[in-house]
Write an enzyme that holds these catalytic residues in place. Sequence first.
Site, PDB file in Angstrom:
ATOM      1  N   ILE A 189       0.825  -1.205   0.000  1.00 22.24           N
ATOM      2  CA  ILE A 189       0.000   0.000   0.000  1.00 22.24           C
ATOM      3  C   ILE A 189       0.860   1.255   0.000  1.00 22.24           C
ATOM      4  CG2 ILE A 189      -1.703   1.271   1.369  1.00 22.24           C
ATOM      5  CD1 ILE A 189      -2.629  -1.616   2.339  1.00 22.24           C
ATOM      6  N   ASP A 190       1.978   1.231   0.736  1.00 22.81           N
ATOM      7  CA  ASP A 190       2.842   2.399   0.834  1.00 22.81           C
ATOM      8  C   ASP A 190       3.447   2.731  -0.528  1.00 22.81           C
ATOM      9  OD1 ASP A 190       3.898   4.472   2.257  1.00 22.81           O
ATOM     10  OD2 ASP A 190       5.478   3.313   3.227  1.00 22.81           O
ATOM     11  N   ASP A 191       3.979   1.721  -1.214  1.00 26.25           N
ATOM     12  CA  ASP A 191       4.536   1.958  -2.545  1.00 26.25           C
ATOM     13  C   ASP A 191       3.464   2.420  -3.521  1.00 26.25           C
ATOM     14  OD1 ASP A 191       7.523   0.938  -3.141  1.00 26.25           O
ATOM     15  OD2 ASP A 191       6.692  -0.137  -1.439  1.00 26.25           O
TER      16      ASP A 191
END
Length: 476
Positions: A219-221
């Site tokens: 999710i962060d990427d």
Amino acid sequence: PFDFLYQMSAWTRAIVVSLSILHAANPRMPVPEGFHLDEIWKPGASPAWSFRKDRQWLTWHNIFLSADWFLKWWERRGSKSIRRRAIEKAKEWMIERLHHCEGLGAIYPPMMYSVMALDVLGYAKDHPLRAEALRHFNNLMVDDDDRFFFQPCFSPVWDTGIGLYALGQCDPEQPTLRQAADWLLDKEVRRKGDWSVKRPNTEPSGWAFEYSNEFYPDIDDTAMVMLALGTARASDPAAQQACHRRALDWLFAMQSSDGGWAAFDADNNWEFLNKVPFADHNAMLDPTCPDITGRVLEALAAHAVDRNHRSVRRGVDWLVRNQQPDGSWYGRWGVAYIYDTCFALRGLAASGESDREAHVLRGGEWLRSIQNADGGWGESCASYDNGTFTPAESTPSQTAWAIMGLIAGGDDNSLSVQHGIEYLLETQRADGNWDEELATGTGFPKVFYLNYHLYKDYFPLLALTSFVKSRARSQA
């Protein structure tokens, strides 16, 4: 049992399956006379002490130790056919995830154990599957003439996303941005992975951290790439818009029930799993955290999702509820409270939160209160051990985070910001880069930290750009 497996964090899941195959075979090698592992125990501790039951009768620790005793008894006395079926199922799971990635999970521990697991499963050294797994593992080796070591993984999508975003904020018309945008579009994950167990009806999208790791987009990427693609035009506008739609839908779907976002999964929060005796890496779970939640909110805002959207409201509420009493936010993926305070404040600002709100003012005041005398900011990895901010010498990346957080909170003209900008300008090298030796990235808190070699460059660039733009708006 495999449903239970998906309640563990993605990285633990890949480790547990490959290591369980290895453990089931119980391979043994002769050791030199007098060989021991006493050095791994703390003074006064021993294996017997570490696995001693709690005095209180009914605790998760005792339950897991009792289960361990029963399973060891079953290993000696129980049905061998059940074990054979379990090994076969674990083998199928592992081998499926050796495809469409650069090693199991594309990170060091499961990549190492997968090679060992293939060995005990009887795969020949020249078998294509085993040879490929070993090749990916050996690619992690680094020889820089001074040292010979393994890096934990590669981070090209993450670095490209942040680099593209930083450059795009400076000059969105640079011709090199299109090439990077095209590369990122080509890296979109279009295959269902482990995340789909809890989100089976969601169309695949997102981006992984590494060159190829299609079972584990994170999710962060994805949020970082979406921020970058919001400032850069790819060669095929229609394909880019379709990609944006899929990625936004995927981010919405991956929001956890508490309103925050985690790294790889939604609702990965079975706290009792932290009591498993082998959970010494301090990362059995993948909980929602402020830095990822803030970055997702930024990404949503960059793609015209306004503050009235239900996902945005829930994300903002999660950040407000999870602020620390001193005004900071706890940092899961960067060191540590400075990192998350920056991205929490940026997420709140992007979501339209007023910089006069108490939680925003408290966040800014906390950042100003911990500034070093040289004008920069620094924080030690010991913050995780101490459970509170622990100061360290100033670093370019942490100084940049503090400046970015303050600007997001409405402060672009205080002495703190001015001194921070001066620190970055004074410490910049003649070639335009900065020096930074200390690790400011987090793998597993209290266990494993990372040195991202470009943090020292693209975050100061982002901080300086944010400052220039904010001052221009203030004076307009």
